[in-house]
Write a protein that holds these residues in place. Structure first.
Motif, PDB file in Angstrom:
ATOM      1  N   ARG A  91      16.911 114.053   7.887  1.00 26.61           N
ATOM      2  CA  ARG A  91      18.293 114.211   8.342  1.00 26.61           C
ATOM      3  C   ARG A  91      18.558 113.339   9.569  1.00 26.61           C
ATOM      4  O   ARG A  91      17.653 113.015  10.314  1.00 26.61           O
ATOM      5  CB  ARG A  91      18.576 115.675   8.718  1.00 26.61           C
ATOM      6  CG  ARG A  91      18.436 116.669   7.565  1.00 26.61           C
ATOM      7  CD  ARG A  91      19.550 116.461   6.544  1.00 26.61           C
ATOM      8  NE  ARG A  91      19.672 117.575   5.637  1.00 26.61           N
ATOM      9  CZ  ARG A  91      19.198 117.586   4.398  1.00 26.61           C
ATOM     10  NH1 ARG A  91      18.544 116.561   3.927  1.00 26.61           N
ATOM     11  NH2 ARG A  91      19.389 118.631   3.631  1.00 26.61           N
ATOM     12  N   ARG A  92      19.841 113.015   9.777  1.00 27.69           N
ATOM     13  CA  ARG A  92      20.262 112.256  10.956  1.00 27.69           C
ATOM     14  C   ARG A  92      21.074 113.174  11.858  1.00 27.69           C
ATOM     15  O   ARG A  92      21.942 113.910  11.395  1.00 27.69           O
ATOM     16  CB  ARG A  92      21.108 111.051  10.561  1.00 27.69           C
ATOM     17  CG  ARG A  92      20.301 109.980   9.810  1.00 27.69           C
ATOM     18  CD  ARG A  92      21.086 108.706   9.610  1.00 27.69           C
ATOM     19  NE  ARG A  92      21.540 108.108  10.844  1.00 27.69           N
ATOM     20  CZ  ARG A  92      20.822 107.281  11.609  1.00 27.69           C
ATOM     21  NH1 ARG A  92      19.600 106.963  11.262  1.00 27.69           N
ATOM     22  NH2 ARG A  92      21.337 106.771  12.710  1.00 27.69           N
ATOM     23  N   VAL A 138      23.260 118.217  12.322  1.00 32.44           N
ATOM     24  CA  VAL A 138      23.044 116.975  11.575  1.00 32.44           C
ATOM     25  C   VAL A 138      24.294 116.532  10.837  1.00 32.44           C
ATOM     26  O   VAL A 138      25.216 117.310  10.612  1.00 32.44           O
ATOM     27  CB  VAL A 138      21.865 117.102  10.571  1.00 32.44           C
ATOM     28  CG1 VAL A 138      20.563 117.367  11.310  1.00 32.44           C
ATOM     29  CG2 VAL A 138      22.132 118.157   9.526  1.00 32.44           C
ATOM     30  N   GLN A 139      24.277 115.253  10.490  1.00 34.67           N
ATOM     31  CA  GLN A 139      25.380 114.671   9.735  1.00 34.67           C
ATOM     32  C   GLN A 139      25.394 115.270   8.330  1.00 34.67           C
ATOM     33  O   GLN A 139      24.342 115.579   7.767  1.00 34.67           O
ATOM     34  CB  GLN A 139      25.209 113.154   9.640  1.00 34.67           C
ATOM     35  CG  GLN A 139      25.281 112.454  10.977  1.00 34.67           C
ATOM     36  CD  GLN A 139      24.956 110.971  10.887  1.00 34.67           C
ATOM     37  OE1 GLN A 139      24.711 110.435   9.819  1.00 34.67           O
ATOM     38  NE2 GLN A 139      24.952 110.316  12.034  1.00 34.67           N
TER      39      GLN A 139
END
Length: 177
Positions: free
Chosen positions: A77-78, A164-165
């Motif tokens: 995840r980003r 997260v995005q």
């Protein structure tokens, strides 16, 4: 309770993490990998696990007071910086290697979720709860330790939140409009 002696030949950061884990009654001590795992993908490859099972530690700098902000997130995840800002009450910025080392006592690529030189503001990504076991850095690029994601909350006292995005929907073929 049997207390395992921490090997003196471990790097200083790993010894610090091992001592903290012992104090917090965590059942698993750090392990040293043959090769450095500075990225989530390298760690996953070395451990034979999914990249999402890597609990990566990312340090930001809160601009209002220069506090370190630790986000522990799933390796696949980003981080959404706007979501982090909403949780920590202010703008954040990137932390350079010098800031990370000074605040955590660890070098980038080996930042553990525990045993920081100065306790950071910490957030845990809820996506880690998808797994039964995750692996976190243990104070050195070659050091890791296993834990259940809920142990992160117990070990750090940090909230489990959405940081997260959103995952991008997959396009259905080339040239999808």
């Amino acid at each position: 309770m049997h207390v395992e002696k921490i090997p003196a030949n471990l790097p200083e950061g790993v010894q610090r993490v091992a001592a903290a884990l012992q104090t917090l009654n965590h059942p698993h001590m750090p392990q040293m990998l043959d090769d450095a795992a500075r990225t989530a993908q390298q760690a996953a490859d070395a451990l034979g696990i999914l990249v999402g099972q890597v609990a990566k530690s990312i340090i930001f700098r809160r601009k209002s007071d220069d506090a370190a902000v630790l986000v522990v997130t799933s390796g696949d995840r980003r981080v959404d910086e706007k979501k982090v800002e909403a949780h920590v009450g202010g703008k954040i910025g990137r932390a350079d290697a010098e800031f990370v080392k000074a605040r955590t006592g660890f070098s980038i690529g080996g930042v553990s979720p525990v045993a920081h030189a100065t306790p950071p503001v910490t957030l845990i990504d809820q996506n880690l709860l998808r797994f039964d076991v995750v692996w976190a850095a243990a104070g050195h690029p070659n050091g890791v330790f296993p834990l259940h994601p809920s142990d992160l909350q117990r070990l750090t006292g940090a909230p489990v939140v959405d940081v997260v995005q959103a995952s991008a929907p997959q396009a259905s073929g080339a040239g999808a409009a």
